[in-house]
Design an enzyme around this catalytic site. Structure first.
Site, PDB file in Angstrom:
ATOM      1  CB  SER A 150      -0.942   0.011   1.205  1.00 37.73           C
ATOM      2  OG  SER A 150      -0.308  -0.463   2.345  1.00 37.73           O
ATOM      3  CG  HIS A 167      -3.220  -1.405  -3.500  1.00 43.91           C
ATOM      4  ND1 HIS A 167      -3.602  -0.109  -3.328  1.00 43.91           N
ATOM      5  CD2 HIS A 167      -3.083  -1.914  -2.244  1.00 43.91           C
ATOM      6  CE1 HIS A 167      -3.684   0.153  -2.045  1.00 43.91           C
ATOM      7  NE2 HIS A 167      -3.378  -0.930  -1.368  1.00 43.91           N
ATOM      8  CD  GLU A 220      -5.127   2.171  -6.208  1.00 46.92           C
ATOM      9  OE1 GLU A 220      -5.494   3.350  -6.245  1.00 46.92           O
ATOM     10  OE2 GLU A 220      -4.354   1.746  -5.326  1.00 46.92           O
ATOM     11  CG  ASN A 275      -3.743   3.476   0.224  1.00 45.34           C
ATOM     12  OD1 ASN A 275      -4.931   3.330   0.523  1.00 45.34           O
ATOM     13  ND2 ASN A 275      -2.874   2.486   0.272  1.00 45.34           N
TER      14      ASN A 275
HETATM   15  N1  3HC Z   1     -14.610  -9.719   5.403  1.00 47.38           N
HETATM   16  C1  3HC Z   1     -15.410 -10.309   4.505  1.00 47.38           C
HETATM   17  N2  3HC Z   1     -16.636  -9.828   4.181  1.00 47.38           N
HETATM   18  C2  3HC Z   1     -17.063  -8.734   4.826  1.00 47.38           C
HETATM   19  C3  3HC Z   1     -16.277  -8.076   5.797  1.00 47.38           C
HETATM   20  C4  3HC Z   1     -15.001  -8.617   6.077  1.00 47.38           C
HETATM   21  N3  3HC Z   1     -14.180  -8.044   6.967  1.00 47.38           N
HETATM   22  N4  3HC Z   1     -16.974  -7.000   6.253  1.00 47.38           N
HETATM   23  C5  3HC Z   1     -18.139  -6.990   5.609  1.00 47.38           C
HETATM   24  N5  3HC Z   1     -18.197  -8.028   4.750  1.00 47.38           N
HETATM   25  C6  3HC Z   1     -19.261  -8.330   3.816  1.00 47.38           C
HETATM   26  C7  3HC Z   1     -20.504  -8.767   4.490  1.00 47.38           C
HETATM   27  O1  3HC Z   1     -20.525 -10.183   4.673  1.00 47.38           O
HETATM   28  C8  3HC Z   1     -21.547  -8.330   3.501  1.00 47.38           C
HETATM   29  O2  3HC Z   1     -21.597  -9.266   2.419  1.00 47.38           O
HETATM   30  P1  3HC Z   1     -22.970  -9.637   1.704  1.00 47.38           P
HETATM   31  O3  3HC Z   1     -23.462  -8.365   1.059  1.00 47.38           O
HETATM   32  O4  3HC Z   1     -22.533 -10.680   0.716  1.00 47.38           O
HETATM   33  O5  3HC Z   1     -23.870 -10.141   2.777  1.00 47.38           O
HETATM   34  C9  3HC Z   1     -20.988  -7.045   2.918  1.00 47.38           C
HETATM   35  O6  3HC Z   1     -19.608  -7.092   3.178  1.00 47.38           O
HETATM   36  C10 3HC Z   1     -21.583  -5.821   3.563  1.00 47.38           C
HETATM   37  O7  3HC Z   1     -21.311  -5.932   4.951  1.00 47.38           O
HETATM   38  P2  3HC Z   1     -22.266  -5.444   6.106  1.00 47.38           P
HETATM   39  O8  3HC Z   1     -23.681  -5.396   5.625  1.00 47.38           O
HETATM   40  O9  3HC Z   1     -21.980  -6.210   7.355  1.00 47.38           O
HETATM   41  O10 3HC Z   1     -21.719  -4.050   6.450  1.00 47.38           O
HETATM   42  P3  3HC Z   1     -21.761  -2.715   5.647  1.00 47.38           P
HETATM   43  O11 3HC Z   1     -22.901  -2.603   4.722  1.00 47.38           O
HETATM   44  O12 3HC Z   1     -21.601  -1.734   6.727  1.00 47.38           O
HETATM   45  O13 3HC Z   1     -20.443  -2.737   4.747  1.00 47.38           O
HETATM   46  C11 3HC Z   1     -18.160  -2.395   4.345  1.00 47.38           C
HETATM   47  C12 3HC Z   1     -19.189  -2.988   5.296  1.00 47.38           C
HETATM   48  C13 3HC Z   1     -18.202  -3.145   3.029  1.00 47.38           C
HETATM   49  C14 3HC Z   1     -16.803  -2.610   5.008  1.00 47.38           C
HETATM   50  C15 3HC Z   1     -18.480  -0.867   4.098  1.00 47.38           C
HETATM   51  O14 3HC Z   1     -18.615  -0.232   5.333  1.00 47.38           O
HETATM   52  C16 3HC Z   1     -17.426  -0.162   3.287  1.00 47.38           C
HETATM   53  O15 3HC Z   1     -17.437  -0.171   2.075  1.00 47.38           O
HETATM   54  N6  3HC Z   1     -16.486   0.539   3.987  1.00 47.38           N
HETATM   55  C17 3HC Z   1     -15.369   1.234   3.361  1.00 47.38           C
HETATM   56  C18 3HC Z   1     -14.175   0.314   3.345  1.00 47.38           C
HETATM   57  C19 3HC Z   1     -12.966   0.953   2.700  1.00 47.38           C
HETATM   58  O16 3HC Z   1     -12.863   2.140   2.507  1.00 47.38           O
HETATM   59  N7  3HC Z   1     -11.975   0.115   2.360  1.00 47.38           N
HETATM   60  C20 3HC Z   1     -10.765   0.560   1.744  1.00 47.38           C
HETATM   61  C21 3HC Z   1      -9.750   0.922   2.778  1.00 47.38           C
HETATM   62  S1  3HC Z   1      -8.213   1.432   2.051  1.00 47.38           S
HETATM   63  C22 3HC Z   1      -7.385  -0.013   1.777  1.00 47.38           C
HETATM   64  O17 3HC Z   1      -7.817  -1.083   2.107  1.00 47.38           O
HETATM   65  C23 3HC Z   1      -6.075   0.100   1.078  1.00 47.38           C
HETATM   66  C24 3HC Z   1      -4.950  -0.297   1.975  1.00 47.38           C
HETATM   67  O18 3HC Z   1      -3.767  -0.250   1.205  1.00 47.38           O
HETATM   68  C25 3HC Z   1      -4.767   0.597   3.162  1.00 47.38           C
END
Ligand code: 3HC
Length: 480
Positions: A119, A140, A152, A190
């Protein structure tokens, strides 16, 4: 490339998620960890994630078994010899990565592509450490990898012809959307996301608002899927810190210096979800804040957005009176010349569900409490904050959107790529440019000017392109 067998090295949260994604798409996966203990942890991640899908009815027990059966877990890198692609997801330490890639280069067949999920580290340097830099690339993924649709694909000046296209094709086969990017610190997501999250930590440290207030403003007010502190905990505070260090090293922009609060939490081992505690304690339900109710009596609303708020208050049975106990200044900054300072509170409605409630240094605690209660009564979640230009949402969201404009203007990525990356990588309901256009370019430009005037932070000054478009009377970004 007929990619059938994939290796994943490092089975932390991201690595295990990536292994699951490949296995779900029907590919055979060899997951490698350093020792048995780490391997067991990786197995645990795979089990928890697929159990979650099972419990939600998204996967049958048989489907889960098939996915897990496709993944071979081992501590021996030699088992990667036949892999068509290896994705590395080990800790972000250049020395570890160089050692691993030198080893992979030796062990893997010459046609194999070696990818890094880094990242923050330069893909070019990782590629240059191997004897096949033309077949080393960045792939990524985003956390949680099984859910977020973006990959990415990071190409370097050394990447061979067609390699990025091959990896992009594979990402599509996984059900993901690839965005092709050059090797710049933070890539697209990021580079935009982390400075915004870091800025939230700075605001928290400055006492601008509380953790919950800032998260509420950005989630319910700005409409993002998670508040910045919940997201920092998901990403990991250590990873976030490392990305900020790399961004700062490249930009030397003070705003990219990791917030001291992040460093403090990381030093204490509070890394977010992975360690059970970060900004939130993930072992416990958040305590319900005690309801302190004020004795609300009379109210008056002034300011440029008074009509909308008055309407809400009238519908809730409040009549406007002069000489009221609390005076709400809707829109603009609370102006102590317009009402008795002790009773004056600024209110900024964000989206349709949140109201930032800004107390000045002269506002009495009772009036601030009363204003917050009134917001609850009219169906708005109050976010108490200091009286600062832009409030919480302006300082965080508008600065974030401004960064996207600068990124586009620098020629690093197209408007579509930036919008797609933020929607699919971070679950944004709309991309930064779509958000800018829906809020209004002029409004964002003017707010940024006010924020800049207050903080004199160069990065808050409206991006020259934004200013230019507003001056030209445009309300959208010209797209080719
Ligand atoms: N692992 C696997 N599946 C997961 C999970 C996890 N940790 N968390 C949630 N899920 C799945 C759920 O099972 C659900 O799946 P389904 O639709 O098939 O039933 C789906 O995701 C939606 O989950 P929830 O209904 O429980 O929860 P939300 O609707 O609140 O969504 C979220 C959770 C998808 C994490 C949403 O809040 C989101 O999009 N958040 C933003 C996350 C983000 O910004 N990520 C990028 C970070 S930057 C990065 O990673 C880069 C690195 O280099 C730093």
């Amino acid at each position: 490339m007929a990619c059938e067998m994939v290796g994943v090295v490092g089975l932390g949260t991201m690595g295990a998620g990536i292994a699951e994604v490949f296995a779900r798409a029907g590919l055979r996966v060899v997951g490698v960890e350093a020792d048995e203990k780490a391997l067991e942890r990786g197995r645990g991640h795979l089990r928890v994630s697929t159990d979650r899908a099972l419990s939600k009815g998204r996967l049958t027990a048989e489907g889960q078994r098939e996915i897990l059966d496709r993944i071979t877990l081992t501590t021996s890198r030699a088992e990667l010899a036949e892999a068509d692609l290896v994705v590395e997801a080990i800790p972000e330490v250049m020395a570890y990565k160089s050692e691993l890639f030198a080893d992979l280069d030796r062990l893997c067949k010459p046609s194999a592509i070696l990818a890094t999920n880094t990242s923050s580290l330069p893909v070019t340097a990782i590629a240059a450490a191997t004897g096949r830099p033309d077949r080393v690339i960045g792939m990524h993924f985003f956390n949680p990898a099984p859910v977020m649709k973006l990959v990415e694909v990071v190409h370097t000046v050394l990447t061979g012809d067609g390699v990025a296209a091959e990896v992009a094709g594979l990402a599509r086969r996984l059900g993901k959307t690839p965005v092709s990017v050059g090797d710049r610190a933070g890539f697209v997501v990021n580079r935009l996301l982390l400075p915004y999250l870091n800025h939230a930590a700075v605001l928290l440290e400055q006492g601008m608002a509380t953790r919950d207030g800032i998260d509420t403003a950005m989630r319910r007010g700005a409409g993002l899927p998670m508040g910045p502190f919940a997201l920092l905990d998901l990403i990991g505070l250590d990873t976030s810190y490392e990305v900020m260090e790399v961004l700062f090293a490249e930009s030397r922009d003070r705003r990219h210096a990791p917030a001291p609060l992040l460093r403090e939490l990381v030093s204490a081992g509070l890394l977010g979800r992975k360690s059970g505690k970060g900004f939130y304690d993930h072992a416990q339900e958040s305590p319900v804040s005690p309801e302190t109710r004020s004795a609300i009596s009379t109210v008056r609303v002034i300011g440029p957005d008074a009509d909308a708020l008055t309407e809400r208050l009238s519908a809730a049975g409040f009549k406007q009176v002069s000489g009221a106990d609390v005076v709400l200044q809707a829109g603009g900054r609370p102006d102590v010349r317009l009402a008795p300072p002790g009773r004056l509170v600024g209110v900024r409605v964000v989206g349709d569900t949140v109201a930032e409630v800004a107390a000045t240094v002269l506002t009495s605690p009772g009036a601030a409490l009363c204003a917050a209660d009134l917001m609850k009564i009219v169906g708005l979640a109050p976010v108490p904050c200091k009286d600062r230009a832009g409030g919480v949402t302006g300082a965080l969201l508008y600065a974030h959107l401004n960064d996207a404009v600068r990124m586009y203007d620098s020629g690093y990525a197209s408007i579509d790529d930036i919008d797609t990356a933020m929607k699919l990588g971070c679950g944004y309901p709309a991309g930064p440019f779509e958000l800018l256009e829906s809020i209004g370019l002029a409004k964002v430009r003017d707010e940024l000017n006010a924020i800049y005037t207050e903080y004199r932070e160069q990065a808050f000054a409206p991006a020259p392109l934004l200013d230019e478009l507003v001056t030209a009377g445009l309300d959208a970004f010209p797209r080719p």
